[in-house]
Design a protein around this motif. Structure first.
Motif, PDB file in Angstrom:
ATOM      1  N   ARG A  16       0.853  -1.192   0.000  1.00 32.30           N
ATOM      2  CA  ARG A  16       0.000   0.000   0.000  1.00 32.30           C
ATOM      3  C   ARG A  16       0.891   1.246   0.000  1.00 32.30           C
ATOM      4  O   ARG A  16       1.224   1.790   1.047  1.00 32.30           O
ATOM      5  N   TRP A  17       1.252   1.695  -1.180  1.00 32.36           N
ATOM      6  CA  TRP A  17       2.228   2.774  -1.269  1.00 32.36           C
ATOM      7  C   TRP A  17       1.656   4.081  -1.799  1.00 32.36           C
ATOM      8  O   TRP A  17       2.226   5.158  -1.562  1.00 32.36           O
ATOM      9  N   LYS A  18       0.542   4.024  -2.498  1.00 33.62           N
ATOM     10  CA  LYS A  18       0.009   5.231  -3.141  1.00 33.62           C
ATOM     11  C   LYS A  18      -0.443   6.255  -2.100  1.00 33.62           C
ATOM     12  O   LYS A  18      -1.056   5.910  -1.090  1.00 33.62           O
TER      13      LYS A  18
ATOM     14  N   ARG B 289       1.589   8.067  -0.314  1.00 38.31           N
ATOM     15  CA  ARG B 289       2.584   8.248   0.732  1.00 38.31           C
ATOM     16  C   ARG B 289       3.723   9.158   0.233  1.00 38.31           C
ATOM     17  O   ARG B 289       3.858   9.412  -0.969  1.00 38.31           O
TER      18      ARG B 289
ATOM     19  N   LEU C 270       1.495  -1.567   5.827  1.00 36.94           N
ATOM     20  CA  LEU C 270       1.603  -1.284   4.390  1.00 36.94           C
ATOM     21  C   LEU C 270       1.689  -2.541   3.533  1.00 36.94           C
ATOM     22  O   LEU C 270       1.584  -2.463   2.312  1.00 36.94           O
TER      23      LEU C 270
ATOM     24  N   GLU D  26       0.534  -6.058   1.897  1.00 35.43           N
ATOM     25  CA  GLU D  26      -0.680  -6.728   1.465  1.00 35.43           C
ATOM     26  C   GLU D  26      -0.421  -8.229   1.375  1.00 35.43           C
ATOM     27  O   GLU D  26       0.736  -8.677   1.426  1.00 35.43           O
TER      28      GLU D  26
END
Length: 297
Positions: A2-4, A6, A232, A234
């Motif tokens: 889950r990087w979007k 950040r 973060l 998954e």
């Protein structure tokens, strides 16, 4: 992962599309006056010698003069052609680098030290560094001389297509591993290794290099540990990283490319070793558990 949305690191130096230190095209344009040349009478012996030396000099640093001559005319300024996928990948790498910065800042701070952030250089085709010239074929690398990580984003395509290691966390593992080498440089591991190997045989240097690389894998695991703590990761991310570590082990690579393994030539570690040390950092998050220099691997 889950990087979007950040934070992206500001320590990205984007050299994609930049001019080579030598012109890639020779065509119509300003005439080049060669030493000893004549306007209408062919080339002198001294000019021929200079051209021969230049030809082999360019070949030595990975530039093909014949390809340069074969290409068409060059327009005024350099252009950068990037696909939407590459721009997305650049943002992803920026986030991963930022996350490594946060993790290592906290770890260094807990020890009363200050973490000095590396720069990540994006390039295409070939690049010059304080460690010399390198091509994309070399893969990602860290140069202690300028404290920069070098990465051609096309490597991630190759990682998935050629090595069967797809997924964003496999890519994040690669970046975190190279940052691990930067950490080694800051704490004195790399300078010591570079000093010691001057007096080592090739086999001894390879064996020590394996320990250096496995520690960088363990440091990448530490980064993954704290990334997991932030929520973060998954489902399947850890498996992607472990698969990448497996696919780029020395034994696996040698079987794929030459059909047999030569253990004394290993310089990164076997697939099992790379998975083991990444997992060790991931499980504990402690630098003290990443001592690859004492005991068996």
């Amino acid at each position: 992962m889950r990087w979007k949305g950040r934070r992206q690191s500001s320590n990205i130096e984007d050299r994609r599309g930049a001019r080579s230190p030598f012109p890639r095209r020779m065509g119509r344009g300003v005439p080049i006056r060669l030493p000893g040349g004549r306007s209408g009478g062919g080339l002198s012996l001294s000019t021929i010698i200079i051209l021969v030396v230049l030809f082999f000099g360019l070949r030595a640093i990975g530039i093909d003069p014949l390809e340069m001559l074969a290409e068409g005319p060059q327009s005024g300024g350099p252009t950068v052609e990037r696909s939407a996928a590459n721009d997305e990948m650049r943002r992803f790498v920026g986030v991963v680098l930022a996350e490594t910065e946060d993790v290592w800042h906290d770890i260094f701070s807990a020890q009363g030290e200050t973490y000095q952030e590396p720069v990540l250089v994006l390039f295409g085709g070939q690049v010059g560094s304080a460690c010399g010239f390198a091509s994309s074929a070399s893969g990602p690398f860290y140069c202690p001389g300028d404290r920069k990580v070098y990465l051609d984003l096309d490597f991630f395509d190759e990682l998935a297509r050629r090595f069967g290691a797809a997924g964003d966390f496999a890519q994040a593992y690669v970046v975190a591993h190279e940052v691990g080498h930067h950490v080694q440089n800051l704490i004195g591991i790399l300078p010591r290794f570079n000093e010691m190997r001057r007096g080592m045989s090739q086999a001894e240097a390879n064996a020590m290099s394996v320990r250096v690389e496995l520690q960088a894998d363990c440091f990448a695991g530490i980064w993954a540990y704290y990334t997991a703590q932030k929520g973060l990761l998954e489902r399947g991310d850890v498996e992607e990283a472990l698969n990448a570590a497996n696919q780029i082990g020395d034994d696996t690579l040698q079987r794929r490319t030459q059909g047999h393994v030569v253990p004394e030539s290993f310089n990164h570690g076997t697939s099992e070793q790379r998975k083991t040390w990444f997992a060790r950092g991931l499980e504990s998050g402690r630098v003290t558990d990443c001592d690859t220099f004492n005991g068996t691997l």
